[in-house]
Design an enzyme around this catalytic site. Structure first.
Site, short mmCIF file in Angstrom:
data_model
loop_
_atom_site.label_atom_id
_atom_site.label_comp_id
_atom_site.label_asym_id
_atom_site.label_seq_id
_atom_site.Cartn_x
_atom_site.Cartn_y
_atom_site.Cartn_z
N LEU A 18 0.83 -1.22 0.00
CA LEU A 18 0.00 0.00 0.00
C LEU A 18 0.86 1.26 0.00
O LEU A 18 0.46 2.30 -0.51
CB LEU A 18 -0.93 0.01 1.22
CG LEU A 18 -1.99 -1.10 1.27
CD1 LEU A 18 -2.71 -1.06 2.60
CD2 LEU A 18 -2.98 -0.95 0.13
N GLY A 19 2.04 1.17 0.62
CA GLY A 19 2.91 2.34 0.69
C GLY A 19 4.17 2.01 1.46
O GLY A 19 4.27 0.99 2.15
N GLN B 16 9.72 4.21 8.43
CA GLN B 16 9.77 3.12 9.40
C GLN B 16 9.51 1.75 8.80
O GLN B 16 9.82 0.75 9.42
CB GLN B 16 8.77 3.36 10.54
CG GLN B 16 9.17 4.43 11.54
CD GLN B 16 8.87 5.81 11.02
OE1 GLN B 16 7.79 6.07 10.52
NE2 GLN B 16 9.83 6.71 11.11
N LYS C 38 1.97 -3.46 8.75
CA LYS C 38 3.19 -2.66 8.63
C LYS C 38 4.39 -3.51 9.01
O LYS C 38 4.48 -4.00 10.13
CB LYS C 38 3.10 -1.42 9.51
CG LYS C 38 4.32 -0.51 9.42
CD LYS C 38 4.11 0.73 10.29
CE LYS C 38 5.29 1.67 10.22
NZ LYS C 38 5.09 2.84 11.07
N ASP D 237 4.70 14.62 13.60
CA ASP D 237 4.90 14.51 12.15
C ASP D 237 3.57 14.68 11.41
O ASP D 237 3.21 13.86 10.55
CB ASP D 237 5.55 13.18 11.79
CG ASP D 237 6.17 13.19 10.39
OD1 ASP D 237 6.32 14.29 9.83
OD2 ASP D 237 6.48 12.11 9.86
#
Length: 735
Positions: A417-418, A422, A439, A536
């Site tokens: 997805l991206g 990290q 993730k 962030d």
């Protein structure tokens, strides 16, 4: 001998060893293949008839030094598609009174090459120094940097670039045509006794080791450091290039596309080795010469591009270790029965005992390995953190690795997805049918591990509809994994900057999204059991769900604080264009630093402009400076997005613009809190639902409380310091 003298002693032998091991990487027939001590393999060449095209032309000067353009080349690799060069160093020196002795910068025009983000890093050296790197990524302007200070020499640690005396930072893939600038906060007047100069350079990883002695004397032979460039052929991908007559991949080779850059690359097919760009360059590997290259039990027969196995006379089978192997024929087996019977029973006992021992040992090893991964991935630290926070551990599931491998099709590249600083995020489906985002951390170093554990702890404390929900985690794998709710409609950045015509971002949607994000940040700052600073906030960290509701994501750098704390003192971390200028100078992060970043996001929603843009002037490359400059010059409605102008009421736009200016105030004490921001945005939305009143607008009055000028001329591409009063920039009256 200085640091670079040591670097070249390491690098040149590496070139010689490469030339011996990879003899197949050679030049085009009839062409010179060396310049000095460097081999020049095709598609590179020293003359017009010897290279693929002019972009691969290498010149050889009278001293035997190969160059591409003005860059000195130290080695070229066909296998890794890398070009090793020597690069300059930017330095910035002052006398004891703050006068400039030397001020320099450097740029690298890479042409078709890109700077390798996996093999290089940015180093900033000094005690009163900051620097930043600017370059092009996929045609867009990108900037990043870091700062280095020395409270005292006692704080400087040899070998550590953590921000004291030395700092280091990475950068994304696909970066090219870079420029590095370095300067000082106070012209080194406070640190003259031990550090009159600051330095900045991009260097190959592993080729620089920080020493405190460099703060007094950083001697550089030839004033260069090693740098690694990535290369590819042409501008097209494999699919378009393979049908053209000038396709570079030769027989027995295959084409593949590098990520995040243009062009394609060639490699020899499995079973072949050599130079895939040369006719006949990929030669058959004789797998039978090395038992490690074949899987045969008895006889190995080499064939073109592969090998086959056979059994000797008197045996049958496929001859493979992973197959039937070679078994004796029945007649011969009958002759061996008298001898074999006596040993079968003993062998059976040994096998049973061995099998039982193997199962026990294997089970212990698996348990030990899982415990090892659990500890290495921060399991003990996570337990300690969760025990000291009011975490929703009962809602956080501990997944096993098999479940997540199955959910993501073994982390298939098509499920990505991206990718971020990290780790990589994959789309997956759990056994109960739920769609999730998994993730996977990129690396396993202590710094990234703390960010991973921090994200688990932060998200376990948050229960808010506009914050991405943590479902669980997995610590028994080689790299740690996080499992989130799946947010299907991408990032806010894609809709603001991309202007999706199929689903345009209306003014009502922009106001609602801004209100939802502001409410989420207000919850983090003031409502959560322990206050949390995100650190962030940017449009790429705001996701949109199936109803296009905002979800704040990526808490890897967030921090929770105690009730009586007012700020955090940390190394500067954030994204240029969104970074609070006062935080950048003081290293003190407060809740008002999140407010500044949100103000930039609000400016994006109003204007549809990119946060950093090379198309704007030097003084207004950052959106914050551009927005304030436009307001100061009475041009607010010239920069507002056309859809916002068409759908929004002018008084609503003015109220939100005033809010942006207050959020971007250089003096953080004058900025509103996120509670005030959320209330004002909610008030604008409520105003939309009230009956329309007849309104009479006065001419817009722009209040100038000070000069709006760049924070520093050398850093105008990244941020601007603004002198802004908290009173409204635009006033109007209703009758």
């Amino acid at each position: 001998m200085g640091v670079c003298g040591k670097l070249l002693q390491i690098m040149v032998p590496g070139v010689i060893i490469f030339a011996v091991v990879s003899a197949a990487t050679n030049a085009k027939p009839g062409c010179p293949n060396r310049c000095g001590g460097v081999e020049i393999p095709y598609p590179f060449g020293l003359t017009e008839a010897c290279y693929l095209d002019v972009s691969f032309n290498i010149t050889c000067d009278d001293s035997g030094i190969p160059k591409t353009g003005i860059l000195n080349v130290t080695s070229i690799s066909i296998e890794t598609h890398e070009l090793h060069i020597l690069n300059s160093v930017a330095r910035d020196c002052y006398n004891r009174f703050g006068g400039v002795l030397y001020k320099g910068w450097f740029s690298v025009r890479t042409g078709q090459y890109t700077i390798s983000n996996t093999k290089n890093k940015i180093i900033v050296l000094g005690c009163d120094t900051y620097a930043y790197l600017s370059g092009l990524q996929n045609g867009e302007w990108y900037s990043i940097g870091c700062s280095s200070r020395c409270p005292s020499l006692n704080n400087v640690v040899n070998g550590s670039c953590s921000g004291v005396g030395c700092c280091e930072v990475g950068f994304p893939d696909g970066l090219k045509d870079i420029e590095v600038k370095v300067t000082s906060f106070k012209n080194h007047t406070k640190v003259w006794n031990f550090n009159p100069c600051g330095y900045a350079f991009v260097v190959e990883k592993g080729e620089f080791n920080f020493s405190s002695s460099y703060l007094k004397n950083f001697h550089l032979p030839n004033k260069t450091v090693p740098l690694v460039l990535d290369w590819a052929v042409g501008d097209e991908k494999c699919k378009e290039a393979r049908n053209k007559p000038n396709f570079a991949c030769q027989e027995n080779s295959e084409c593949f596309d590098p990520q995040n850059r243009r062009g394609y690359r060639c490699k020899c097919k499995q079973g072949y080795q050599g130079n895939p760009y040369l006719h006949g360059g990929c030669q058959d590997i004789d797998e039978c010469r090395d038992s490690k290259l074949n899987n045969c039990t008895k006889i190995c027969i080499n064939i073109e591009g592969n090998y086959t196995c056979a059994c000797p006379k008197g045996y049958h089978g496929d001859g493979r270790k992973d197959g039937e192997g070679c078994a004796a024929d029945p007649v011969q087996q009958a002759n061996k029965i008298p001898i074999g019977i006596s040993s079968v029973l003993g062998l059976l006992v040994l096998l049973v005992g061995g099998w039982w021992s193997y199962k026990v040992i294997k089970k212990r090893r698996m348990i030990k390995q899982k415990n090892k991964f659990f500890k290495r991935n921060g399991g003990l630290l996570l337990q300690q953190q969760l025990s000291s926070h009011e975490a929703n551990v009962e809602n956080t599931k501990l997944f096993n690795s098999k479940d997540l491998e199955k959910a993501t099709d073994r982390f298939n590249i098509n499920r990505i997805l991206g990718q971020g600083g990290q780790g990589t995020v994959y789309k997956g489906m759990l056994a109960d049918g739920r769609i999730v985002a998994v993730k996977k951390s990129k690396v396993i170093d202590e710094g990234k591990l703390k960010e991973f554990i921090n994200e688990v702890v932060i998200l376990s404390q948050i229960n808010h509809r506009n914050v991405v929900k943590l479902i669980g985690c997995c610590l028994e794998t080689e790299v740690p994994l996080l499992v989130y709710e799946y947010v299907p409609n991408g990032t806010l950045s894609q809709y603001v900057n991309g202007q999706n015509e199929e689903f345009p971002l209306t003014w009502d949607m922009r106001l609602r999204i801004a209100t939802e994000v502001a409410g989420a940040l207000f919850y983090l700052h003031s409502v959560a059991s322990i206050p949390i600073y995100h650190r962030d906030i940017k449009s790429t960290n705001i996701l949109l769900d199936n109803k296009y509701r905002a979800k704040v994501a990526d808490f890897g750098t967030s921090r929770s604080i105690t009730i009586d704390q007012t700020h955090l003192t940390t190394l500067v971390h954030g994204t240029f264009g969104y970074l609070d200028p006062e935080y950048f100078q003081s290293s003190q992060f407060t809740e008002k630093s999140d407010v500044y970043s949100f103000g930039v996001v609000l400016a994006e929603l109003l204007t549809g402009e990119k946060v950093i843009s090379s198309t704007r002037t030097q003084e207004s490359k950052s959106l914050a400076a551009y927005f304030i400059q436009s307001v100061e010059e009475n041009n607010l409605f010239d920069i507002i997005d056309s859809r916002v102008l068409k759908e929004g009421k002018k008084e609503e736009i003015i109220v939100v613009a005033n809010l942006v200016i207050r959020c971007l105030d250089l003096n953080r004490k004058k900025r509103p809190t996120m509670r005030e921001v959320a209330m004002e945005l909610e008030g604008v939305r409520m105003l939309q639902n009230t009956p329309k009143l007849q309104q009479n607008y006065e001419e817009y009055e722009y209040v100038e409380e000070g000069m709006y000028k760049p924070w520093d001329a050398s850093t105008s591409s990244t941020m601007s310091a603004l002198s802004i009063d908290t009173q409204p920039l635009v006033s109007f009256q209703t009758v």
